[in-house]
Write a protein that holds these residues in place. Structure first.
Motif, PDB file in Angstrom:
ATOM      1  N   GLU A 101       0.917  -1.026  -0.238  1.00 34.06           N
ATOM      2  CA  GLU A 101      -0.207  -0.072   0.266  1.00 34.06           C
ATOM      3  C   GLU A 101       0.264   0.641  -0.512  1.00 34.06           C
ATOM      4  O   GLU A 101       1.173   2.470  -1.187  1.00 34.06           O
ATOM      5  N   LEU A 102       2.260   1.389   0.736  1.00 25.99           N
ATOM      6  CA  LEU A 102       2.238   2.473   0.808  1.00 25.99           C
ATOM      7  C   LEU A 102       3.703   2.307  -0.471  1.00 25.99           C
ATOM      8  O   LEU A 102       3.387   3.658  -0.925  1.00 25.99           O
ATOM      9  N   ARG A 112      -9.544  -2.176  -5.924  1.00 26.40           N
ATOM     10  CA  ARG A 112      -9.082  -1.763  -4.604  1.00 26.40           C
ATOM     11  C   ARG A 112      -8.059  -0.532  -4.778  1.00 26.40           C
ATOM     12  O   ARG A 112      -8.650   0.257  -4.264  1.00 26.40           O
ATOM     13  N   GLU A 133      -9.400   2.547  -6.070  1.00 30.74           N
ATOM     14  CA  GLU A 133      -9.419   3.098  -5.266  1.00 30.74           C
ATOM     15  C   GLU A 133      -8.566   4.043  -4.294  1.00 30.74           C
ATOM     16  O   GLU A 133      -8.922   5.096  -4.405  1.00 30.74           O
ATOM     17  N   MET A 134      -7.878   3.279  -4.444  1.00 27.82           N
ATOM     18  CA  MET A 134      -6.402   4.521  -2.971  1.00 27.82           C
ATOM     19  C   MET A 134      -5.825   5.264  -4.349  1.00 27.82           C
ATOM     20  O   MET A 134      -6.144   5.988  -4.339  1.00 27.82           O
ATOM     21  N   LYS A 187      -7.745   6.458  -7.444  1.00 26.69           N
ATOM     22  CA  LYS A 187      -8.992   7.733  -7.037  1.00 26.69           C
ATOM     23  C   LYS A 187      -8.595   9.154  -6.019  1.00 26.69           C
ATOM     24  O   LYS A 187      -8.400   9.627  -6.248  1.00 26.69           O
ATOM     25  N   LYS A 188      -8.114   8.706  -5.088  1.00 23.97           N
ATOM     26  CA  LYS A 188      -8.451   9.249  -4.309  1.00 23.97           C
ATOM     27  C   LYS A 188      -6.656  10.361  -4.411  1.00 23.97           C
ATOM     28  O   LYS A 188      -6.872  11.440  -3.935  1.00 23.97           O
ATOM     29  N   VAL A 189      -5.972   9.700  -5.015  1.00 30.14           N
ATOM     30  CA  VAL A 189      -4.828  10.947  -4.893  1.00 30.14           C
ATOM     31  C   VAL A 189      -4.980  11.642  -6.608  1.00 30.14           C
ATOM     32  O   VAL A 189      -4.001  12.240  -7.166  1.00 30.14           O
ATOM     33  N   GLY A 190      -6.049  11.646  -6.796  1.00 28.14           N
ATOM     34  CA  GLY A 190      -6.144  12.158  -8.141  1.00 28.14           C
ATOM     35  C   GLY A 190      -5.859  11.177  -9.952  1.00 28.14           C
ATOM     36  O   GLY A 190      -5.318  11.992 -10.214  1.00 28.14           O
ATOM     37  N   ALA A 221     -12.458  17.038 -10.856  1.00 35.95           N
ATOM     38  CA  ALA A 221     -12.364  17.201  -9.003  1.00 35.95           C
ATOM     39  C   ALA A 221     -10.713  17.186  -8.636  1.00 35.95           C
ATOM     40  O   ALA A 221     -10.510  17.697  -7.263  1.00 35.95           O
ATOM     41  N   MET A 222      -9.728  18.034  -9.805  1.00 30.26           N
ATOM     42  CA  MET A 222      -8.587  18.694  -8.686  1.00 30.26           C
ATOM     43  C   MET A 222      -8.773  20.118  -8.608  1.00 30.26           C
ATOM     44  O   MET A 222      -7.869  21.105  -8.411  1.00 30.26           O
ATOM     45  N   VAL A 223      -9.903  20.808  -9.108  1.00 29.58           N
ATOM     46  CA  VAL A 223      -9.731  22.522  -8.441  1.00 29.58           C
ATOM     47  C   VAL A 223     -10.432  22.627  -7.493  1.00 29.58           C
ATOM     48  O   VAL A 223     -11.020  21.985  -6.807  1.00 29.58           O
ATOM     49  N   SER A 263     -14.121  -2.791  -0.829  1.00 34.18           N
ATOM     50  CA  SER A 263     -14.161  -1.792  -2.205  1.00 34.18           C
ATOM     51  C   SER A 263     -15.290  -2.055  -2.754  1.00 34.18           C
ATOM     52  O   SER A 263     -15.754  -1.118  -3.414  1.00 34.18           O
ATOM     53  N   SER A 308     -10.549   2.519  -0.415  1.00 38.39           N
ATOM     54  CA  SER A 308     -10.110   1.212  -0.222  1.00 38.39           C
ATOM     55  C   SER A 308      -9.565   1.427   1.411  1.00 38.39           C
ATOM     56  O   SER A 308      -9.433   1.950   1.575  1.00 38.39           O
ATOM     57  N   LEU A 360     -13.200  13.226  -3.066  1.00 41.27           N
ATOM     58  CA  LEU A 360     -11.576  13.091  -3.619  1.00 41.27           C
ATOM     59  C   LEU A 360     -11.551  14.907  -3.303  1.00 41.27           C
ATOM     60  O   LEU A 360     -12.735  15.411  -3.675  1.00 41.27           O
ATOM     61  N   PRO A 374      -9.323  17.941  -3.428  1.00 38.06           N
ATOM     62  CA  PRO A 374      -8.140  18.574  -4.150  1.00 38.06           C
ATOM     63  C   PRO A 374      -7.093  17.595  -4.311  1.00 38.06           C
ATOM     64  O   PRO A 374      -6.094  18.431  -5.463  1.00 38.06           O
ATOM     65  N   GLY A 390      -5.385  15.672  -3.095  1.00 37.43           N
ATOM     66  CA  GLY A 390      -5.626  14.473  -3.028  1.00 37.43           C
ATOM     67  C   GLY A 390      -5.052  13.846  -1.552  1.00 37.43           C
ATOM     68  O   GLY A 390      -4.417  13.119  -1.316  1.00 37.43           O
TER      69      GLY A 390
END
Lengths: 530, 462
Positions: A387-388, A407, A410-411, A413-416, A455-457, B54, B60, B212, B214, B216
């Motif tokens: 994971e890390l 899965r 999804e990880m 996704k959270k960091v874009g 999502a990045m805005v 998930s 996750s 989510l 911006p 991250g």
């Protein structure tokens, strides 16, 4: 030093041996991570177990079979409906899964009687199904149930019924790969040669290491049939149990996933003298070369060439439409095993993307050799990632898209970072010429998703464009592209249908007359081998 | 007219309704802040459970494995736990709690997990992490006992037992939610706020529906803290919403720390939500406010639009977690529907004496069956071979093929739901949950009429 040390893994120094960055002018002789070693406990590795490697990956795609797991219900439940191995018999193997439901009293007193009752019940519930596979789990391996004996007992009592036993408990090996190996060997030991198939062509193959994810097998089988080749069996996607008992009569084993199924090919060569030909269903060039090789083997190259010409003419302009727009996009190619080398070179050459990292959860060093050799300079290769390390790599590499499992997706996704499902696909199949365009289309749709851009805005800090109420993918992807590409009348985005597979199931194929003397030769060859 | 409670007569399982105990313990583990569980067993026991989480939450979650391989299975694998704890602590500086969750394999080989924890407490933690707060909690969840439901119950109990400690009495109550969704927690907290009741919500999983961002920076994780768990002993009372998912902990708190416990009812439907509010009132002395009278009125208004016109006499099969199934069945009866078949996926002997099931037995005026230790074949066999006719199925995604193949409308409810979008966001509890459920059921029936061309020109129009 090509080995890469993750900040997050400095406290477990042995991890350093499991990641490399391919440096300038370096090749495999100077950098290759270790692979397929025992997992470090507590590292939050992404590996599965040997039971799932045997049952879930290889066993259950077989379509006309009752698949029973001998153990508590969890192993069965957890793996059920998590993969898209479809079939042309209304997906029986996806819909039905069986667990013997071992409870505490069985752990104490043994679960063999329970197993037998289960087998009888299952055949009774589905009277038309006469074939069964049984999978050992951790629990029943440890209590020492003799599954083979029970299976034999039932086969003696119920004529017409045939049962295959796979002893691959979850702990049997560092990852799911241990299970791949065990079920390969178990199948050839128990079942190959127990049924004589009907031979209908001069050119007969087994299609091995193909699991019909979203229809891959059906797409590839279509090419083989168009070449007049008889596909005796598929190991195992959309495959039939009885067909797989007749594997020994093929003239050639055509091997797709060499990670999960090379073992049975090697055994078929050893025991029956059937040669192994490794192929690639992914990518125009690799697929074309594969069909050519098969054509060459049988002396029917012209049939392969005809297909290649027709399919390329049909789909190349659409692939190129995407290639123009995916040029230079950075990809982390993080699948399970074989796709890292199936895809690494093909997506770079044919879609213009750049593979900045490959990883493998259960691959061996051989998979890394192939994968790294097909990557460019600077690519980060990781064995048994955790994971890390995954997060650190994403931070370092800043890819535009990642191909991995649900899965880890999804990880990401959270960091874009948008993801595509490398195991089950998004809107596949991805094999075949059309499939490859579908893959390019899915990559394009992921990278240029207006929602992903939104999502990045950060509305508290960033400028908020207010000029219009929408953005299209084309507005994002075509910015800065030359006029001859944006207004090309030749190139086109994907024009196929949502379902590219079902029509193949009712398709008719040309009748290739058999050459009597060639057939005689083939039989002679087999006689010699026997 | 009878209501039978009986156990499945076949020994085997065709398409299981539940997974095994460790999954329940893992679900508890991800609800706790600064906590990463180590599942002691083969890797699949974690990898697939993380996948199912998930698939359901579209997030996750972090869970580790002790990665028992062949040598461990033969010679014992306690060393894998020791190594796993060290690796986890050294790489995750914020982790304070590590539950060691056992599985079938490590229970069979007899690994002494409690002994390992003692050894680590005396050795590794003192030597290598002397200034760090670390709690190792053995949780015994052999897969061949109970199910994911009992695994959840056991783990909640073990967490509460480990941390709970008297300090000074507080006015808070403990609310043990059972196996629910973020949307349920949001609704429960809303009801508590309207009642002006301060509560310690176990487990605080509203955050499973995470953004989510911006930058991250977001990671999905539960929010229940060590302080929350410790303070459970000081509460003025505990309400465990579910009899089978959390009541063990409530009873423990009552016995060990004299914290009075109310078990149930699962606040599904109007009547059970009313009772829940009544229980809050009797426990805290707080009055039920006008705002909830009004909110309840909005729900009643919505249900009145649906019940006798559309839902009455519709035959329903319901499967899944027992408290959920029973709560849904009770609500269906209030909606004039006929829950003809309830499937409970494990062999818990307490089902036979569950007062709610006994009440159904006494009072239903149609043929009803409750099957324990059930699998999905109990449902399909009745439809395929025994003439059962259903108007609706309520349950989680694993049973979807029965609905699909026999063209029966289905509303996804429970865990896991991986073939519909966003279900974790909506409550099934409280007045909002009642409205949402009834409207989902009505809409499923309306869509079905359109597909089957069954009086759709008149019957789905008000």
């Amino acid at each position: 030093m090509p080995h890469h040390e993750f900040e997050c893994s400095k406290v477990i120094p042995e991890r350093k041996q499991h990641a490399v960055i391919k440096g300038k002018g370096e090749d495999l002789t100077s950098c290759l991570p270790k692979g397929y070693l025992n997992t470090i406990p507590g590292s939050i590795s992404e590996r599965g177990c040997a039971y799932c490697g045997a049952k879930h990956v290889i066993g259950t795609p077989m379509k006309d079979v009752i698949h029973i797991s001998h153990g508590p219900v969890g192993c069965t439940y957890d793996t059920w409906q998590t993969k898209r191995y479809i079939s042309d018999n209304d997906n029986y193997q996806l819909k039905y899964t069986f667990a013997t439901d071992v409870k505490e009293k069985h752990i104490v007193f043994g679960a063999e009687k329970l197993l037998k009752q289960n087998i009888l019940e299952a055949f009774k519930a589905f009277p038309k199904i006469k074939r069964m596979t049984i999978y050992q789990t951790c629990a029943t391996a440890l209590i020492g149930d003799d599954i083979d004996a029970i299976a034999q007992e039932v086969m003696d009592e119920l004529p017409g019924v045939d049962i295959f036993v796979c002893n691959s408990p979850g702990f049997a090996g560092p990852s799911q790969s241990g299970g791949h190996h065990k079920i390969n060997i178990a199948w050839i030991n128990q079942k190959v040669g127990t049924l004589e198939p009907e031979i209908t062509s001069d050119y007969v193959i087994n299609y091995v290491g193909e699991y019909n994810i979203q229809g891959d097998q059906e797409v590839m089988t279509d090419f083989f049939k168009r070449m007049g080749i008889q596909v005796l069996s598929t190991f195992t996607g959309n495959g039939s149990y009885d067909d797989l008992r007749g594997m020994h009569r093929a003239h050639l084993n055509v091997l797709e996933c060499a990670r999960s199924a090379e073992y049975i090919c090697d055994e078929l060569r050893e025991r029956y003298g059937i040669p192994r030909l490794d192929i690639d269903g992914f990518g125009f060039k690799a697929l074309g070369d594969s069909l050519r090789k098969i054509g060459l083997f049988f002396g029917i190259e012209e049939r392969a060439e005809a297909i290649i010409a027709e399919e390329t003419a049909r789909w190349q302009p659409e692939l190129d439409w995407y290639k123009a727009r995916l040029q230079g996009k950075k990809v982390c190619l993080w699948p399970g095993g074989s796709k890292l080398w199936h895809w690494a070179n093909a997506i770079q050459e044919e879609m213009g993307v750049k593979v900045v990292s490959v990883y493998t959860k259960f691959g061996h060093q051989g998979d890394m050799e192939k994968g790294i050799s097909r990557c460019g300079e600077g690519a980060l290769a990781i064995d048994d990632p955790n994971e890390l390390e995954g997060l650190e790599a994403l931070e370092m590499l800043k890819p535009d898209v990642i191909f991995t499992g649900k899965r880890p997706g999804e990880m990401a996704k959270k960091v874009g970072v948008p993801y595509l499902n490398a195991h089950a696909y998004h809107n596949g199949p991805y094999k075949g010429y059309e499939g490859w365009v579908r893959f390019a289309r899915d990559i394009y749709n992921a990278i240029y998703s207006p929602i992903h851009q939104l999502a990045m805005v950060d509305i508290s800090k960033d400028a908020i464009p207010t000029d219009r109420g929408f953005v299209t993918r084309r507005m994002l992807s075509d910015k800065g592209l030359p006029e001859e590409i944006t207004s090309s009348t030749v190139l086109s985005p994907y024009t196929g249908k949502f379902d590219s597979v079902s029509h193949l199931r009712t398709k008719t194929y040309p009748d290739f007359p058999r050459a009597a003397d060639t057939a005689g030769d083939a039989e002679e060859i087999i006689a010699v081998v026997e | 007219m009878t209501c039978e409670i009986k156990e499945k007569t076949r020994v085997g399982t065709v398409n299981p309704i539940f997974t095994c105990q460790p999954a329940g313990a893992q679900f508890v583990s991800i609800g706790v802040k600064d906590c990463i569980g180590i599942v002691h067993g083969g890797q699949g026991c974690v990898m697939f459970v993380r996948l199912i989480f998930s698939q359901h939450f579209k997030e996750s979650f972090e869970l580790a494995s002790s990665s028992v391989h062949e040598d461990g299975a033969v010679f014992g694998a306690c060393g894998r736990v020791e190594e796993g704890v060290d690796v986890l602590l050294s790489r995750y500086p914020n982790v304070k709690i590590i539950p060691i969750i056992t599985t079938c394999s490590t229970e069979i080989i007899g690994d002494d997990v409690d002994g390992v924890v003692r050894k680590l407490n005396e050795g590794l933690l003192k030597e290598k992490y002397p200034d760090r707060e670390v709690h190792l909690i053995p949780i015994h969840t052999p897969s061949f006992v109970g199910s994911m439901v009992s695994g959840y119950d056991v783990a909640v109990h073990d967490f509460v037992k480990y941390f709970s400690k008297k300090d000074k009495p507080s006015l808070k109550i403990n609310l043990i939610t059972g196996w629910v969704n973020p949307g349920d927690v949001t609704e429960l907290k809303h009801l508590l706020a309207e009642m002006d009741v301060e509560a310690n919500v176990l487990f605080e999983i509203e955050s499973f529906d995470s953004p989510l961002m911006p930058d991250g920076s977001e990671i999905s994780h539960g929010g229940t803290t060590i302080e929350d768990l410790t303070a459970t002993a000081d509460a003025q009372g505990t309400i465990a919403l579910n009899r089978y998912e959390g009541s063990k902990a409530a009873k423990f708190l009552e016995k060990r720390w004299d914290v009075p416990a109310i078990i149930g009812p699962t606040p599904i439907g109007i009547r059970n939500t009313d009772t829940f509010l009544q229980n809050l009132k009797s426990m805290t002395g707080k009055q039920i406010p006008q705002s909830l009278v009004r909110e309840r009125g909005i729900a009643m208004d919505a249900l009145t639009d649906l019940t006798h016109m559309f839902l009455a006499d519709k035959k329903v099969a319901i499967y899944g977690n027992p408290d959920l199934v029973i709560g849904l069945a009770e609500f269906c009866l209030d909606l004039e529907m006929k829950p003809v078949l309830l499937l409970l996926g494990d062999d818990n002997p307490n089902y036979k004496t569950d007062p709610r099931l006994l009440a159904l037995q006494e009072n239903v005026d149609f043929e009803m069956e409750v099957i324990t230790n059930a699998d999905f074949w109990e449902l399909e066999d009745r439809i395929k071979n025994k003439g059962l006719e259903l108007d609706l199925i309520l349950g989680h995604s694993k049973g979807r093929f029965v609905a699909i193949d026999y063209a029966i409308p289905m509303v996804r409810v429970g865990f896991p739901v991986y073939d519909r979008a966003g279900h974790y966001r909506y409550p099934v509890v409280g007045y909002k949950g009642a409205t949402w459920l009834a409207e989902q059921m009505a809409n499923a029936l309306f869509t079905d009429m359109e597909y089957k061309k069954n009086k759709e020109w008149i019957l789905n129009v008000w």
